[in-house]
Design an enzyme around this catalytic site. Structure first.
Site, PDB file in Angstrom:
ATOM      1  N   ARG A 158       0.820  -1.211   0.000  1.00 48.97           N
ATOM      2  CA  ARG A 158       0.000   0.000   0.000  1.00 48.97           C
ATOM      3  C   ARG A 158       0.861   1.272   0.000  1.00 48.97           C
ATOM      4  O   ARG A 158       0.534   2.271  -0.635  1.00 48.97           O
ATOM      5  CB  ARG A 158      -0.892  -0.047   1.250  1.00 48.97           C
ATOM      6  CG  ARG A 158      -1.883   1.059   1.372  1.00 48.97           C
ATOM      7  CD  ARG A 158      -3.089   0.815   0.518  1.00 48.97           C
ATOM      8  NE  ARG A 158      -4.032   1.895   0.688  1.00 48.97           N
ATOM      9  CZ  ARG A 158      -5.320   1.786   0.421  1.00 48.97           C
ATOM     10  NH1 ARG A 158      -5.825   0.676  -0.047  1.00 48.97           N
ATOM     11  NH2 ARG A 158      -6.120   2.809   0.585  1.00 48.97           N
ATOM     12  N   ILE A 174      -8.505   5.330   1.039  1.00 52.38           N
ATOM     13  CA  ILE A 174      -7.926   6.058   2.159  1.00 52.38           C
ATOM     14  C   ILE A 174      -6.544   6.540   1.726  1.00 52.38           C
ATOM     15  O   ILE A 174      -5.703   5.745   1.308  1.00 52.38           O
ATOM     16  CB  ILE A 174      -7.778   5.144   3.398  1.00 52.38           C
ATOM     17  CG1 ILE A 174      -9.111   4.466   3.735  1.00 52.38           C
ATOM     18  CG2 ILE A 174      -7.240   5.941   4.588  1.00 52.38           C
ATOM     19  CD1 ILE A 174     -10.240   5.401   4.021  1.00 52.38           C
ATOM     20  N   HIS A 182     -18.328  14.079   1.714  1.00 44.30           N
ATOM     21  CA  HIS A 182     -18.868  12.825   2.244  1.00 44.30           C
ATOM     22  C   HIS A 182     -20.395  12.934   2.314  1.00 44.30           C
ATOM     23  O   HIS A 182     -20.916  13.955   2.786  1.00 44.30           O
ATOM     24  CB  HIS A 182     -18.285  12.579   3.642  1.00 44.30           C
ATOM     25  CG  HIS A 182     -18.772  11.317   4.267  1.00 44.30           C
ATOM     26  ND1 HIS A 182     -18.314  10.075   3.894  1.00 44.30           N
ATOM     27  CD2 HIS A 182     -19.718  11.102   5.222  1.00 44.30           C
ATOM     28  CE1 HIS A 182     -18.933   9.143   4.601  1.00 44.30           C
ATOM     29  NE2 HIS A 182     -19.787   9.740   5.413  1.00 44.30           N
ATOM     30  N   ALA A 227      -5.534  11.253   8.763  1.00 44.80           N
ATOM     31  CA  ALA A 227      -5.195   9.836   8.568  1.00 44.80           C
ATOM     32  C   ALA A 227      -6.374   8.897   8.838  1.00 44.80           C
ATOM     33  O   ALA A 227      -6.315   7.715   8.494  1.00 44.80           O
ATOM     34  CB  ALA A 227      -4.016   9.468   9.464  1.00 44.80           C
TER      35      ALA A 227
END
Ligand code: GRF
Length: 192
Positions: free
Chosen positions: A67, A94, A109, A142
């Site tokens: 990732r 993410i 969102h 994060a």
């Protein structure tokens, strides 16, 4: 009188790209989309960008062994376009530290955070039985949909709503909110 230089935006998409389109169509907003990136091929968002003659790029998670390598490749692709700001507009990944430590990112969102974070926000809100939901624009950190909230719009749940009908009404509010937020961030750059 001339205004400030337009805010340079890289927009990240995974889906149909109607939020991207709203930004592209916001002729009065002091912003300029300089590139559009996606985490998959063949999305509507990439087609909308190509129709405007904008540079596009694709950075697919499965093309990388780990990732972190994807995160670093995405950061390089984004930073090649020297954005002032990155907009995650229906980008279903993410972001990692290589991107987040290099540039500020805003996300849109389809729920009133902190309620219903994650990939199934509209379904989850409907299942919970809320009568009012909406959309949120926030700084990306994060976590998953956890960053500081910039703006929100409320949308009523109507009798008989399905996930699709409710999401479509939320997206109308979401597109307007996103353009308003980007305009405000372009006009007051104290966040930089
Ligand atoms: C938006 O509701 C976004 O918040 C969510 O997916 C939708 C993307 O729509 N994550 P579009 O691709 O901009 O049309």
């Amino acid at each position: 009188m001339t205004g400030p230089d337009p805010l340079r935006l890289v927009v990240l998409v995974s889906g149909s790209g109607t939020n991207l389109q709203a930004v592209l169509d916001a002729a009065d907003a002091p912003v300029r989309v300089v590139a559009v990136g996606a985490d998959r091929d063949g999305t509507g968002g990439l087609e909308r960008a190509a129709a405007r003659g904008l540079p596009t790029f694709v950075c697919r998670v499965p093309d990388f062994a780990v990732r972190a390598a994807w995160d670093e490749a995405l950061a390089r692709l984004v930073l090649d376009h020297a954005p002032d700001l990155v907009v995650s507009a229906g980008f279903m990944r993410i972001l990692g530290p290589a991107v987040l430590d290099a540039v500020r990112v805003v996300n849109t969102h389809p729920a009133l955070l902190p309620s219903f974070p994650g990939a199934h926000a509209v379904r989850d809100a409907l299942a919970h039985g809320v009568r009012v939901t909406g959309c949120t624009c926030h700084w990306v950190d994060a976590g998953v949909d956890t960053g500081p909230i910039i703006d929100q719009r409320a949308v009523r749940v109507e009798p008989g709503d399905t996930e699709d009908t409710l999401h479509e009404r939320i997206k109308v509010a979401e597109r307007e909110m996103l353009v308003d937020v980007l305009t405000a961030l372009a006009e007051d750059r104290s966040w930089r």
